[in-house]
Design an enzyme around this catalytic site. Structure first.
Site, PDB file in Angstrom:
ATOM      1  N   ASP A 140       3.639  98.166  -0.814  1.00 38.21           N
ATOM      2  CA  ASP A 140       3.762  96.721  -0.645  1.00 38.21           C
ATOM      3  C   ASP A 140       2.489  96.060  -1.171  1.00 38.21           C
ATOM      4  OD1 ASP A 140       5.629  94.761   1.395  1.00 38.21           O
ATOM      5  OD2 ASP A 140       3.646  94.008   0.797  1.00 38.21           O
ATOM      6  N   GLU A 173      12.466  87.818   2.432  1.00 36.50           N
ATOM      7  CA  GLU A 173      11.910  86.975   1.367  1.00 36.50           C
ATOM      8  C   GLU A 173      12.405  87.389  -0.014  1.00 36.50           C
ATOM      9  OE1 GLU A 173       7.708  87.156   1.914  1.00 36.50           O
ATOM     10  OE2 GLU A 173       7.797  86.036   3.801  1.00 36.50           O
ATOM     11  N   VAL A 174      12.543  88.685  -0.216  1.00 34.30           N
ATOM     12  CA  VAL A 174      12.977  89.176  -1.534  1.00 34.30           C
ATOM     13  C   VAL A 174      14.435  89.636  -1.417  1.00 34.30           C
ATOM     14  CG1 VAL A 174      12.574  90.857  -3.367  1.00 34.30           C
ATOM     15  CG2 VAL A 174      10.632  89.905  -2.100  1.00 34.30           C
ATOM     16  N   HIS A 234      15.512  96.241   0.771  1.00 33.44           N
ATOM     17  CA  HIS A 234      14.324  97.107   0.843  1.00 33.44           C
ATOM     18  C   HIS A 234      14.064  97.498   2.277  1.00 33.44           C
ATOM     19  CE1 HIS A 234      13.142  92.847   0.942  1.00 33.44           C
ATOM     20  NE2 HIS A 234      12.171  93.182   1.786  1.00 33.44           N
ATOM     21  N   HIS A 286      11.045  98.561   4.662  1.00 35.98           N
ATOM     22  CA  HIS A 286       9.605  98.673   4.831  1.00 35.98           C
ATOM     23  C   HIS A 286       9.348  99.954   5.611  1.00 35.98           C
ATOM     24  CE1 HIS A 286       8.627  94.280   4.127  1.00 35.98           C
ATOM     25  NE2 HIS A 286       9.896  94.171   4.434  1.00 35.98           N
TER      26      HIS A 286
HETATM   27  P1  AMP Z   1      10.774  90.771   3.160  1.00 32.41           P
HETATM   28  O1  AMP Z   1      10.134  89.618   3.865  1.00 32.41           O
HETATM   29  O2  AMP Z   1      11.355  91.783   4.101  1.00 32.41           O
HETATM   30  O3  AMP Z   1      11.733  90.324   2.090  1.00 32.41           O
HETATM   31  O4  AMP Z   1       9.589  91.550   2.462  1.00 32.41           O
HETATM   32  C1  AMP Z   1       9.199  91.353   1.130  1.00 32.41           C
HETATM   33  C2  AMP Z   1       7.963  92.168   0.909  1.00 32.41           C
HETATM   34  O5  AMP Z   1       7.776  92.312  -0.468  1.00 32.41           O
HETATM   35  C3  AMP Z   1       6.685  91.579   1.495  1.00 32.41           C
HETATM   36  O6  AMP Z   1       6.100  92.495   2.407  1.00 32.41           O
HETATM   37  C4  AMP Z   1       5.815  91.359   0.250  1.00 32.41           C
HETATM   38  O7  AMP Z   1       4.440  91.593   0.488  1.00 32.41           O
HETATM   39  C5  AMP Z   1       6.404  92.360  -0.725  1.00 32.41           C
HETATM   40  N1  AMP Z   1       6.210  92.065  -2.129  1.00 32.41           N
HETATM   41  C6  AMP Z   1       6.438  90.883  -2.776  1.00 32.41           C
HETATM   42  N2  AMP Z   1       6.176  90.999  -4.088  1.00 32.41           N
HETATM   43  C7  AMP Z   1       5.794  92.290  -4.285  1.00 32.41           C
HETATM   44  C8  AMP Z   1       5.387  93.033  -5.436  1.00 32.41           C
HETATM   45  N3  AMP Z   1       5.332  92.486  -6.659  1.00 32.41           N
HETATM   46  N4  AMP Z   1       5.049  94.335  -5.259  1.00 32.41           N
HETATM   47  C9  AMP Z   1       5.093  94.898  -4.045  1.00 32.41           C
HETATM   48  N5  AMP Z   1       5.471  94.258  -2.924  1.00 32.41           N
HETATM   49  C10 AMP Z   1       5.813  92.956  -3.046  1.00 32.41           C
END
Ligand code: AMP
Length: 118
Positions: A33, A99-100, A104, A106
């Protein structure tokens, strides 16, 4: 909402932006991350286009589902987190804090992970 092919993890999968890779096979990619919350904070993602766990469970093949689950354990082990315990967590949608919009997991570990929900 359909899958957004321009999300950041889709770009990582296409090699358009870099990542710190931990593990890869035909079905999954795991990488650090970018903003680690614990000593170990790795993300495990399927290579297929699934926006979240619900989308995955509805559309993915049995093989993809098995491989993603196995990869969580394998990556936790690779990171040295498996024996002491760790947390595998996936956020889904708006209330879940996702957020993404690419599924995924974690993996948090390497130290006490702490309170489950804040
Ligand atoms: P979520 O809130 O569960 O969608 O988590 C998204 C995660 O993606 C967060 O912990 C971010 O820090 C991580 N993240 C966003 N952009 C990147 C990236 N380019 N490389 C690695 N992790 C990322």
């Amino acid at each position: 909402m359909s899958y957004d092919k321009n999300n950041i993890f889709a770009k990582i999968l296409r090699g358009e932006i870099p990542c710190k890779k931990v593990f890869e096979n035909d079905y999954v990619l795991a990488f650090h991350d970018i903003n680690p919350q614990k000593k170990v904070h790795v993300l495990v993602i399927p290579k297929g286009e699934y926006k979240d766990l619900d989308d995955f469970n509805i559309k993915a093949s049995e093989k993809e589902i098995v491989e993603l689950n196995k990869a969580v354990t394998h990556v936790a082990d690779l990171m040295g987190a498996k024996d002491r315990g760790y947390r595998a967590l996936t956020n889904i949608g708006s209330d879940g804090g996702q957020e993404v919009p690419h599924l995924h997991f974690h993996i948090f570990g390497g130290e006490k992970v702490g309170k489950m929900v804040s």
